[in-house]
Motif scaffolding. Structure first.
Motif, PDB file in Angstrom:
ATOM      1  N   LEU A 272      -5.113  14.946 -10.176  1.00  0.00           N
ATOM      2  CA  LEU A 272      -5.670  13.795  -9.459  1.00  0.00           C
ATOM      3  C   LEU A 272      -4.479  12.935  -9.052  1.00  0.00           C
ATOM      4  O   LEU A 272      -3.955  12.157  -9.844  1.00  0.00           O
ATOM      5  CB  LEU A 272      -6.633  13.015 -10.358  1.00  0.00           C
ATOM      6  CG  LEU A 272      -7.964  13.726 -10.668  1.00  0.00           C
ATOM      7  CD1 LEU A 272      -8.677  13.067 -11.835  1.00  0.00           C
ATOM      8  CD2 LEU A 272      -8.857  13.756  -9.425  1.00  0.00           C
ATOM      9  N   LEU A 273      -4.036  13.146  -7.810  1.00  0.00           N
ATOM     10  CA  LEU A 273      -2.801  12.514  -7.343  1.00  0.00           C
ATOM     11  C   LEU A 273      -3.064  11.084  -6.870  1.00  0.00           C
ATOM     12  O   LEU A 273      -4.009  10.818  -6.126  1.00  0.00           O
ATOM     13  CB  LEU A 273      -2.206  13.307  -6.173  1.00  0.00           C
ATOM     14  CG  LEU A 273      -1.700  14.715  -6.468  1.00  0.00           C
ATOM     15  CD1 LEU A 273      -1.140  15.334  -5.183  1.00  0.00           C
ATOM     16  CD2 LEU A 273      -0.625  14.680  -7.554  1.00  0.00           C
ATOM     17  N   GLN A 274      -2.199  10.187  -7.302  1.00  0.00           N
ATOM     18  CA  GLN A 274      -2.265   8.794  -6.856  1.00  0.00           C
ATOM     19  C   GLN A 274      -0.852   8.268  -6.647  1.00  0.00           C
ATOM     20  O   GLN A 274       0.097   8.738  -7.269  1.00  0.00           O
ATOM     21  CB  GLN A 274      -2.948   7.904  -7.897  1.00  0.00           C
ATOM     22  CG  GLN A 274      -4.415   8.227  -8.138  1.00  0.00           C
ATOM     23  CD  GLN A 274      -5.077   7.214  -9.060  1.00  0.00           C
ATOM     24  OE1 GLN A 274      -4.421   6.659  -9.944  1.00  0.00           O
ATOM     25  NE2 GLN A 274      -6.359   6.961  -8.849  1.00  0.00           N
ATOM     26  N   ALA A 275      -0.732   7.279  -5.782  1.00  0.00           N
ATOM     27  CA  ALA A 275       0.538   6.555  -5.644  1.00  0.00           C
ATOM     28  C   ALA A 275       0.210   5.075  -5.581  1.00  0.00           C
ATOM     29  O   ALA A 275      -0.856   4.690  -5.069  1.00  0.00           O
ATOM     30  CB  ALA A 275       1.263   6.990  -4.379  1.00  0.00           C
ATOM     31  N   ARG A 276       1.089   4.241  -6.125  1.00  0.00           N
ATOM     32  CA  ARG A 276       0.889   2.793  -5.993  1.00  0.00           C
ATOM     33  C   ARG A 276       2.219   2.145  -5.630  1.00  0.00           C
ATOM     34  O   ARG A 276       3.281   2.504  -6.136  1.00  0.00           O
ATOM     35  CB  ARG A 276       0.300   2.194  -7.272  1.00  0.00           C
ATOM     36  CG  ARG A 276       1.273   2.095  -8.408  1.00  0.00           C
ATOM     37  CD  ARG A 276       0.649   1.448  -9.653  1.00  0.00           C
ATOM     38  NE  ARG A 276       1.566   1.593 -10.777  1.00  0.00           N
ATOM     39  CZ  ARG A 276       1.189   1.698 -12.053  1.00  0.00           C
ATOM     40  NH1 ARG A 276      -0.087   1.667 -12.380  1.00  0.00           N
ATOM     41  NH2 ARG A 276       2.093   1.820 -13.005  1.00  0.00           N
ATOM     42  N   ALA A 277       2.131   1.185  -4.739  1.00  0.00           N
ATOM     43  CA  ALA A 277       3.328   0.522  -4.211  1.00  0.00           C
ATOM     44  C   ALA A 277       3.560  -0.791  -4.945  1.00  0.00           C
ATOM     45  O   ALA A 277       2.618  -1.471  -5.361  1.00  0.00           O
ATOM     46  CB  ALA A 277       3.141   0.242  -2.719  1.00  0.00           C
ATOM     47  N   ILE A 278       4.839  -1.126  -5.090  1.00  0.00           N
ATOM     48  CA  ILE A 278       5.222  -2.430  -5.628  1.00  0.00           C
ATOM     49  C   ILE A 278       6.234  -3.024  -4.644  1.00  0.00           C
ATOM     50  O   ILE A 278       7.159  -2.331  -4.216  1.00  0.00           O
ATOM     51  CB  ILE A 278       5.859  -2.287  -7.035  1.00  0.00           C
ATOM     52  CG1 ILE A 278       4.859  -1.602  -7.977  1.00  0.00           C
ATOM     53  CG2 ILE A 278       6.288  -3.647  -7.575  1.00  0.00           C
ATOM     54  CD1 ILE A 278       5.427  -1.251  -9.340  1.00  0.00           C
TER      55      ILE A 278
ATOM     56  N   SER B 117       5.040  13.966  -1.359  1.00  0.00           N
ATOM     57  CA  SER B 117       5.701  13.053  -0.427  1.00  0.00           C
ATOM     58  C   SER B 117       4.706  12.022   0.082  1.00  0.00           C
ATOM     59  O   SER B 117       3.521  12.329   0.242  1.00  0.00           O
ATOM     60  CB  SER B 117       6.271  13.858   0.747  1.00  0.00           C
ATOM     61  OG  SER B 117       6.754  12.989   1.734  1.00  0.00           O
ATOM     62  N   GLY B 118       5.167  10.833   0.330  1.00  0.00           N
ATOM     63  CA  GLY B 118       4.243   9.830   0.832  1.00  0.00           C
ATOM     64  C   GLY B 118       4.945   8.633   1.446  1.00  0.00           C
ATOM     65  O   GLY B 118       6.172   8.598   1.579  1.00  0.00           O
ATOM     66  N   LEU B 119       4.115   7.679   1.831  1.00  0.00           N
ATOM     67  CA  LEU B 119       4.597   6.473   2.505  1.00  0.00           C
ATOM     68  C   LEU B 119       4.165   5.232   1.726  1.00  0.00           C
ATOM     69  O   LEU B 119       3.092   5.212   1.130  1.00  0.00           O
ATOM     70  CB  LEU B 119       4.015   6.391   3.919  1.00  0.00           C
ATOM     71  CG  LEU B 119       4.511   7.434   4.911  1.00  0.00           C
ATOM     72  CD1 LEU B 119       3.635   7.438   6.157  1.00  0.00           C
ATOM     73  CD2 LEU B 119       5.971   7.161   5.282  1.00  0.00           C
TER      74      LEU B 119
ATOM     75  N   LYS C  39       0.857  -1.188   0.000  1.00  0.00           N
ATOM     76  CA  LYS C  39       0.000   0.000   0.000  1.00  0.00           C
ATOM     77  C   LYS C  39       0.891   1.235   0.000  1.00  0.00           C
ATOM     78  O   LYS C  39       1.937   1.246   0.645  1.00  0.00           O
ATOM     79  CB  LYS C  39      -0.844  -0.048   1.282  1.00  0.00           C
ATOM     80  CG  LYS C  39      -2.002   0.902   1.382  1.00  0.00           C
ATOM     81  CD  LYS C  39      -2.882   0.415   2.545  1.00  0.00           C
ATOM     82  CE  LYS C  39      -3.993   1.343   2.911  1.00  0.00           C
ATOM     83  NZ  LYS C  39      -4.795   0.819   4.034  1.00  0.00           N
ATOM     84  N   ALA C  40       0.469   2.241  -0.734  1.00  0.00           N
ATOM     85  CA  ALA C  40       1.168   3.530  -0.706  1.00  0.00           C
ATOM     86  C   ALA C  40       0.119   4.620  -0.624  1.00  0.00           C
ATOM     87  O   ALA C  40      -1.020   4.428  -1.081  1.00  0.00           O
ATOM     88  CB  ALA C  40       2.016   3.717  -1.968  1.00  0.00           C
ATOM     89  N   VAL C  41       0.486   5.753  -0.049  1.00  0.00           N
ATOM     90  CA  VAL C  41      -0.427   6.895  -0.039  1.00  0.00           C
ATOM     91  C   VAL C  41       0.400   8.176   0.001  1.00  0.00           C
ATOM     92  O   VAL C  41       1.473   8.216   0.626  1.00  0.00           O
ATOM     93  CB  VAL C  41      -1.416   6.841   1.152  1.00  0.00           C
ATOM     94  CG1 VAL C  41      -0.703   7.080   2.478  1.00  0.00           C
ATOM     95  CG2 VAL C  41      -2.541   7.843   0.968  1.00  0.00           C
ATOM     96  N   ILE C  42      -0.088   9.174  -0.710  1.00  0.00           N
ATOM     97  CA  ILE C  42       0.565  10.485  -0.685  1.00  0.00           C
ATOM     98  C   ILE C  42       0.099  11.211   0.574  1.00  0.00           C
ATOM     99  O   ILE C  42      -1.109  11.371   0.795  1.00  0.00           O
ATOM    100  CB  ILE C  42       0.220  11.278  -1.960  1.00  0.00           C
ATOM    101  CG1 ILE C  42       0.903  10.613  -3.170  1.00  0.00           C
ATOM    102  CG2 ILE C  42       0.655  12.740  -1.821  1.00  0.00           C
ATOM    103  CD1 ILE C  42       0.431  11.141  -4.505  1.00  0.00           C
TER     104      ILE C  42
END
Lengths: 401, 417
Positions: B366-372, B314-316, B292-295
């Motif tokens: 429309l900001l998004q982040a995705r984790a790998i 910035s995010g986690l 999971k990732a989130v800005i």
């Protein structure tokens, strides 16, 4: 381990504790004969517990990693986790720290109940008794019919809703095992007075909950003997986590980087619902110094101490009766004098005699509730210090106008 | 102020603070903060011991845990949220790390602490707090995420703040004794098919069944976090750390470990912490927290105040399967993606900090982040998750989050197609 095997262990005595545990455990879980043999063999070749602390058994070197049975590879951090510490030495020997647990100690804490009912103590309780106990101890949160009050859990009904838009997950509609109900109530309920119910009371409450879920009729009594006969409706409603098959296979793929969709539209905004707590504003607070600091501190301390009371007693504008009556305007009130609250019998007597709550009676009651009003249903055992008592009284007085 | 929406107020604040229309600030007159003598440059400040144990300076007093009152019936059996919108780096300070209690945070003294290990063991033992400090110990950083984190968003965008949507999360450096060391001390039957039943000392008596393989792998019986004693609200003096697995298993005020032959099926692993699917069946034993990732900034509580020009996104990111290897960021709701910079590469099952530095020209985003993660798991979209599970799972929502940024820098939680 459970109560029944523990009694058995007790009977065997401490000298044969090892074997007793192995045997009791094996009996309880009906382990395969091979495993039972294996366990006893292990027990036989291991040093006796009493000897474990002898000097031979405790590594004499201060560097445990140098002990002969510790693999040297344990001392090297792997590349994969370079930031982590070197793994702790994984000794096959006992270090001789701690002490043997006594059977009475295990019996006191090891009270969990397994799905097949193992661990249940002997006892019995019927629906009618359960309803009365539920009404006294549970209904203020869960409702008279286990329908739930405010945001507290609904315990009854909800059948055939699990696949609907708003599923109602209750003991009847969702919980797979009755053992969970018994186990949870005996260890964690009532909220604020956990572990104060006896076995028969727990059986009775569970019987009432089965009744409120239409799973038994009103003449039903639940006991350790018929417990295993009760099958919960949703026992087959659970599957072991299958994400590896149903999800990971889909999502462990090279992700799209460009032109991944044709268009994007906003379909919902959180601000339309407007249920987010307000932001905190950094205004400077105005402070007063009116020379009454010490009184204020007593009240403040009392407010803190009152947390012990507030799962059952409410004060303030929104105060309602919970397990205990609300405490607004308590001083000057006739003891047991609120007509819309069901008091313990001893308070009804006090009310008839016209006794009044004042500082003196409140202080005496708060110190030793069950001595001052013998037979009170209030499970609280009393406040410890004069400061706590003075604080609570001062705090309650702020709600006396 | 009546009649103004929060949205307009934030927009106004942004305009007043930032000088939105120019990307470069130009001084028209000398700044008195520079040209005039300030009190703090002339008079003395606090002496040592003014705060023997320090709290953040008062100007940061909005960076605190918050709860959502309507979520639970009272605060004793409830949860609050870490202010991740205002934090950076990866370590969560204990004082603002989220709390989740079932019967309140109890005050248990070290000298009153006892740990009982019983069940399928050769030697049932009792350990004191002092005993636990005598076993070989390890130190690791791990994230702890409540299974219900983001649980309010299953049916759509609901809470307008990353603290509330993703704040049941913290990341600390734990010191503790590997659980396998304590099991060895008790002579536990460590057969693969066995389980542990883990129980806390508080009135909720929170108990969970843990499979033996996990217990022997990386679980810690922890007594320090971020170098100091655990906080009361996190299980002082001893809690279990179950890396990568849902927070409810991290039993606080750990008092008993029982080796058992099968799962106990306690309340917290049947009635709760099971994931109801659309067809009415439920997943149980869904312990791992997927990637999971989130800005965290910009986000609704951290709008863009500084106007156009350089912007730090910035995010986690984190994964219960292991290490985060990559984070992608989209500015256009997932049409196109770019690989973000891992500003602090986290370790196994720990938070990773990512940054994406852009030049913002005031366009809506429309900001998004995705984790790998290292297993190749790519964080799914909310639609992908809903297609498999429906909307009633409550737990384990790790779908991609979308923040809408308007031309004024105001940020809002939205759902998109």
């Amino acid at each position: 381990m459970s109560r029944l095997p523990n009694l058995f262990v007790l009977a065997l005595g401490i000298t044969t504790l090892l074997l007793g545990v192995a045997y009791g455990v094996a009996t309880r879980y009906q382990m395969a004969a091979e495993r039972q043999v294996m366990l006893q063999q292990v027990a036989a070749v291991r040093p006796q517990f009493d000897e474990a602390k002898s000097i031979d058994e405790v590594p004499t070197t201060t560097n445990l990693a140098d002990a002969e049975d510790i693999g040297s590879e344990n001392r090297i951090a792997t590349d994969r986790d370079a930031k982590a510490s070197v793994p702790a030495p994984n000794s096959l020997r006992r270090l001789g720290i701690g002490r043997p647990a006594l059977p009475a100690e295990i019996a006191a804490w090891d009270v969990d109940i397994m799905p097949d009912g193992h661990g249940l103590p002997e006892g019995r309780g019927d629906v009618e008794t359960g309803e009365a106990i539920f009404s006294d101890y549970c209904a203020s949160c869960h409702g008279d019919f286990a329908e739930g009050v405010d945001n507290w859990p609904v315990l009854a009904g909800g059948f055939d809703t699990l696949a609907e838009d708003n599923p109602i997950k209750t003991i009847g509609s969702y919980w797979p095992h009755l053992s969970t109900v018994w186990d949870y109530i005996q260890r964690s309920m009532p909220f604020g007075s956990a572990q104060t119910l006896d076995e028969d009371q727990v059986y009775a409450i569970v019987a009432y909950l089965l009744y409120s879920n239409d799973l038994v009729d009103e003449s039903f009594a639940l006991s350790h003997e018929n417990f295993a006969d009760i099958l919960m409706p949703n026992v087959a409603g659970f599957v072991v986590d299958d994400r590896a098959e149903t999800e990971y296979a889909l999502w462990r793929k090279k992700p799209c980087m460009q032109n991944c969709k044709e268009s994007v539209n906003i379909t919902m905004r959180a601000s339309d619902l407007d249920v987010t707590p307000e932001p905190i504003r950094l205004e400077t607070s105005t402070t007063h110094s009116d020379g009454e600091v010490s009184d204020k501190d007593i009240v403040k301390n009392g407010q803190k101490v009152f947390k012990k009371c507030q799962t059952c007693h409410q004060v303030g504008a929104q105060a309602k009766h919970r397990v205990g009556p609300h405490l607004n305007k308590i001083f000057g009130r006739v003891i047991g004098g609120l007509e819309d609250f069901r008091y313990s019998q001893v308070f009804d007597v006090a009310a008839k005699e016209g006794q009044i709550w004042d500082e003196e009676s409140m202080a005496a009651f708060l110190l030793e509730p069950r001595t001052y009003f013998q037979g009170t249903k209030m499970a609280f055992s009393g406040l410890r210090t004069a400061d706590e008592i003075a604080g609570v009284i001062a705090y309650l007085k702020t709600y006396s106008d | 102020m009546a009649g103004l929406t929060r949205r307009r107020m934030l927009g106004g604040a942004a305009a007043a603070t930032g000088g939105l229309l120019s990307s470069k600030a130009e001084a028209r007159s000398p700044d008195p903060l520079i040209t005039e003598l300030q009190d703090w440059a002339s008079q003395t400040g606090d002496g040592v011991d003014a705060t023997p144990y320090g709290l953040p300076i008062e100007y940061e007093r909005d960076v605190i845990r918050r709860n959502v009152p309507w979520l639970t019936a009272d605060t004793i059996s409830s949860v609050n949220f870490t202010p991740i919108h205002a934090l950076d780096g990866t370590i969560t300070p204990q004082g603002c790390a989220f709390e989740r209690h079932h019967s309140g945070a109890i005050a248990l003294r070290k000298q009153d602490y006892r740990l009982l290990i019983n069940g399928l063991v050769e030697n049932p033992i009792v350990l004191t707090y002092g005993d636990i400090e005598r076993f070989p110990r390890e130190t690791h950083v791990y994230f702890c995420e409540c299974a219900a984190n983001t649980g309010m968003e299953w049916a759509g965008a609901q809470l307008n703040g990353v603290q509330f949507t993703h704040g049941m999360l913290h990341n600390m450096e734990y010191t503790g004794v590997p659980l396998r060391v304590l099991l060895a001390e008790a002579g536990a039957d460590m057969s693969d098919q066995n389980w542990l039943y883990i129980e806390g000392a508080d009135a909720s008596s929170n108990g969970r069944s843990l499979p033996m393989a996990k217990a022997l792998d990386d679980c810690l019986v922890a007594f320090k976090a971020n170098g100091e004693a655990l906080r009361k609200e996190h299980g002082y003096p001893v809690r279990l750390v179950v890396p990568g697995w849902e927070g409810n298993l991290w039993v606080k005020w750990l008092r008993r470990i029982e080796v058992v032959a099968e799962a106990v099926e306690s309340r917290e692993e049947t009635s709760k912490y099971t994931d109801l699917l659309a067809n009415g069946t439920a997943r149980k034993w869904s312990w791992v927290m997927d990637a999971k990732a989130v800005i965290t900034s910009p986000s609704p509580q951290a709008p863009i105040f500084h106007g156009y020009g350089p912007l730090v996104i910035s995010g986690l990111a984190w994964s219960g399967h292991g290490r985060i290897t990559r984070v992608d960021v989209s500015l256009d709701g997932g049409v196109s993606w770019e690989i973000a910079r891992l500003g602090y590469r986290g370790s196994d099952k720990a938070l990773t900090r990512f940054y994406h530095d852009i030049h913002w020209n005031g366009n809506e985003m429309l900001l998004q982040a995705r984790a790998i993660d290292e297993t190749g798991y790519v964080q799914p979209t909310k639609s992908q998750l809903r297609a498999v599970r429906g909307e009633n799972s409550i737990y384990h929502n790790n779908g991609v989050q979308t923040w809408y940024v308007d031309s004024q820098g105001v940020v809002e939680n939205v759902e998109i197609t």
